[in-house]
Design an enzyme around this catalytic site. Structure first.
Site, mmCIF file in Angstrom:
data_model
loop_
_atom_site.group_PDB
_atom_site.id
_atom_site.type_symbol
_atom_site.label_atom_id
_atom_site.label_comp_id
_atom_site.label_asym_id
_atom_site.label_seq_id
_atom_site.Cartn_x
_atom_site.Cartn_y
_atom_site.Cartn_z
ATOM 1 N N ALA A 1 -12.772 3.874 6.660
ATOM 2 C CA ALA A 1 -13.026 5.282 6.953
ATOM 3 C C ALA A 1 -14.166 5.910 6.164
ATOM 4 O O ALA A 1 -14.168 7.114 5.942
ATOM 5 C CB ALA A 1 -11.761 6.079 6.705
ATOM 6 N N GLU B 1 -9.225 6.126 -4.457
ATOM 7 C CA GLU B 1 -9.521 5.823 -3.068
ATOM 8 C C GLU B 1 -9.043 6.917 -2.117
ATOM 9 O O GLU B 1 -9.566 7.061 -1.022
ATOM 10 C CB GLU B 1 -8.872 4.478 -2.694
ATOM 11 C CG GLU B 1 -9.555 3.295 -3.363
ATOM 12 C CD GLU B 1 -8.695 2.045 -3.390
ATOM 13 O OE1 GLU B 1 -7.522 2.114 -2.960
ATOM 14 O OE2 GLU B 1 -9.192 0.999 -3.836
ATOM 15 N N PHE C 1 -0.649 2.430 8.315
ATOM 16 C CA PHE C 1 -1.930 2.511 9.017
ATOM 17 C C PHE C 1 -3.080 2.242 8.065
ATOM 18 O O PHE C 1 -3.244 2.920 7.055
ATOM 19 C CB PHE C 1 -2.076 3.904 9.637
ATOM 20 C CG PHE C 1 -3.396 4.136 10.316
ATOM 21 C CD1 PHE C 1 -3.789 3.355 11.381
ATOM 22 C CD2 PHE C 1 -4.231 5.161 9.887
ATOM 23 C CE1 PHE C 1 -5.000 3.582 12.017
ATOM 24 C CE2 PHE C 1 -5.443 5.396 10.513
ATOM 25 C CZ PHE C 1 -5.828 4.606 11.584
ATOM 26 N N HIS D 1 0.823 -1.208 0.000
ATOM 27 C CA HIS D 1 0.000 0.000 0.000
ATOM 28 C C HIS D 1 0.854 1.254 0.000
ATOM 29 O O HIS D 1 1.962 1.267 0.538
ATOM 30 C CB HIS D 1 -0.932 0.003 1.216
ATOM 31 C CG HIS D 1 -1.993 -1.049 1.123
ATOM 32 N ND1 HIS D 1 -2.982 -1.007 0.176
ATOM 33 C CD2 HIS D 1 -2.187 -2.174 1.841
ATOM 34 C CE1 HIS D 1 -3.758 -2.062 0.329
ATOM 35 N NE2 HIS D 1 -3.292 -2.793 1.324
ATOM 36 N N PRO D 2 0.335 2.334 -0.613
ATOM 37 C CA PRO D 2 1.123 3.559 -0.737
ATOM 38 C C PRO D 2 1.251 4.327 0.564
ATOM 39 O O PRO D 2 0.431 4.210 1.459
ATOM 40 C CB PRO D 2 0.328 4.374 -1.765
ATOM 41 C CG PRO D 2 -1.078 3.903 -1.579
ATOM 42 C CD PRO D 2 -0.976 2.443 -1.256
ATOM 43 N N ILE E 1 -7.359 1.685 7.856
ATOM 44 C CA ILE E 1 -8.594 1.901 8.608
ATOM 45 C C ILE E 1 -9.786 1.989 7.668
ATOM 46 O O ILE E 1 -9.678 2.511 6.557
ATOM 47 C CB ILE E 1 -8.500 3.190 9.452
ATOM 48 C CG1 ILE E 1 -9.760 3.397 10.281
ATOM 49 C CG2 ILE E 1 -8.231 4.394 8.581
ATOM 50 C CD1 ILE E 1 -9.684 4.584 11.215
#
Length: 342
Positions: free
Chosen positions: A128, A93, A124, A59-60, A126
Site C-alpha cells: 500500500a 509500519e 488482509f 500479523h496484528p 496489501i
C-alpha cells in the site's frame, strides 16, 4: 563479510516456524541479496500451506502493534525478543495509514477486515505504498470478491514483500555492515510509507522493491507452476506437467494457422502433494525470450471431466528474461483459469 543470524532473528521477519528454521540453517549469508534469494526459495518452495497461515496469523489486527500469539519453539527469551521487535516494526509500519484515516474510514476498514477474515480465514495483507485510506479500502473490497485459492496466493506474495523489508532492517541493524547492504538502508525510510490495515497493510511498491533487489541469483527455475483443485479446495497431486517452447522460421505460432515451426520439449514433471510441479527448466539467471506452453494431463487426473488436457501459452519478452514466471492452474471438472503469480 558474512552475516550470521539465528532462528529468533528470522522469526521477527516472518512468523512461519519452518521459514525461520530453514533460514537459520542457511545462515550465514554473504549479503542481503543472498538472504532475500534464499528467503524466496524457502517461502515459495519449502513452506507449506500451514506455514503460510502461521505467518499470516503473526500479523496484528487493526489498531494493535503486535500479534496475539506466535507458534514458535524458541525460548521464552527469544519470544520476548520477537514480540519487542515485531511490536516496534509494526508500530512504524502502521503510522502513515492510521494518521491519514478518519474515524469513519477506520470503522469501515475494521468492518470490511472482519468480513474479509470471516470469508478467507486470515488477515488482509496489501502492498500500500503511497495509497490513501480510501484507496486501501477500495482494494480490500475488490479483493474480497476473489476466490479463496486466488486470494491465498496473493496474500503469500504480500507476506514475502513484508519479509524482504524486515530482512533489510535486520541486516542494517548490524554493526560494521558491508557496503553491499548500505544501499538498502532506504528500507528504513520506507517504514514511514508502510501501512498496515486489518492484518498487515504493508508497503514496498514494485518500484521500491526493484531498488532494493537487483536481480539476485535464482534459487528456483525461471518458470514454475502449481495446480489447485478448486472443486475440492485442495492441491492437485499427481498431474503430469509438460513445458515446451516455440521454435521455427516463424517467431511465434500464428492463431488459426499451422507450419513455420513446432513446439520443442523443455522439461516435464508431476505435481507433488502440495500441487507444485518439480523442476521444468534449468536454474539459469537469464531465461530465453520466446513463446512457452505449459500443458497439464488433466484428463488422467479427472477422467470424467470436460478437459482431456489443458495448455497455457504465454510469452517472455527480452526485457523480462531475468524475471520469474509462475503460471498456476486452477482446475475443476468443467472449468479452469490461470494468472501470473510470483
Amino acid at each position: 563479510m558474512e552475516f550470521s543470524f539465528d532462528e529468533k532473528d528470522f522469526a521477527s521477519c516472518c512468523g512461519s516456524t519452518k521459514f525461520a528454521k530453514e533460514m537459520a540453517s542457511a545462515s550465514p549469508f554473504r549479503s542481503f541479496q543472498d538472504a532475500v534469494s534464499v528467503a524466496k526459495g524457502v517461502w515459495f518452495n519449502s513452506v507449506d500451506v500451514n506455514g503460510w497461515l502461521q505467518a499470516f496469523s503473526a500479523h496484528p489486527q487493526i489498531g494493535q502493534t503486535h500479534a496475539p500469539s506466535v507458534a514458535s519453539e524458541a525460548s521464552a527469551q527469544g519470544i520476548r525478543k520477537w514480540i519487542l521487535c515485531n511490536k516496534m516494526w509494526s508500530k512504524g509500519e502502521q503510522s502513515t495509514a492510521l494518521a491519514t484515516a478518519t474515524g469513519s474510514s477506520l470503522q469501515e476498514l475494521s468492518e470490511w477486515n472482519a468480513r474479509y477474515r470471516e470469508k478467507f480465514g486470515f488477515v488482509f495483507l496489501i502492498c500500500a505504498a503511497g495509497r490513501s485510506t480510501d484507496e486501501i479500502l477500495a482494494e480490500l473490497k475488490r479483493r474480497y470478491t476473489n476466490r479463496p485459492i486466488v486470494e491465498f496466493e496473493i496474500a503469500a506474495q504480500e507476506q514475502m514483500k513484508i519479509t524482504e523489508l524486515r530482512l533489510a532492517k535486520l541486516f542494517s541493524s548490524r554493526e560494521n555492515i558491508s557496503s553491499s547492504v548500505d544501499k538498502y538502508s532506504a528500507a528504513k525510510k520506507a517504514e514511514d510509507r508502510i501501512s498496515i490495515i486489518g492484518g498487515h497493510v504493508t508497503a514496498a511498491s514494485e518500484i521500491s522493491t526493484a531498488k532494493l533487489i537487483h536481480h539476485p541469483a535464482r534459487t528456483r527455475p525461471p518458470i514454475t507452476t502449481h495446480v489447485l483443485d478448486v472443486s475440492q479446495g485442495s492441491p492437485a497431486a499427481g498431474i503430469e506437467v509438460l513445458l515446451e517452447v516455440w521454435r521455427g522460421t516463424q517467431s511465434r505460432p500464428t492463431f488459426g494457422a499451422s507450419g513455420g515451426g513446432s513446439w520443442v520439449f523443455q522439461g516435464s514433471s508431476t505435481t507433488d502433494l502440495d500441487g507444485r510441479s518439480g523442476q521444468l527448466l534449468s536454474i539459469v539467471d537469464d531465461v530465453n525470450p520466446g513463446i512457452y506452453r505449459i500443458s497439464f494431463n488433466t484428463g488422467k487426473y479427472i477422467p470424467n471431466g470436460f478437459f482431456p488436457y489443458v495448455s497455457l501459452v504465454f510469452e517472455i519478452k527480452e526485457s523480462q528474461k531475468r524475471e520469474h514466471f509462475h503460471v498456476p492452474l486452477l482446475l475443476s471438472p468443467f472449468s479452469f483459469s490461470t494468472y501470473r503469480g510470483s
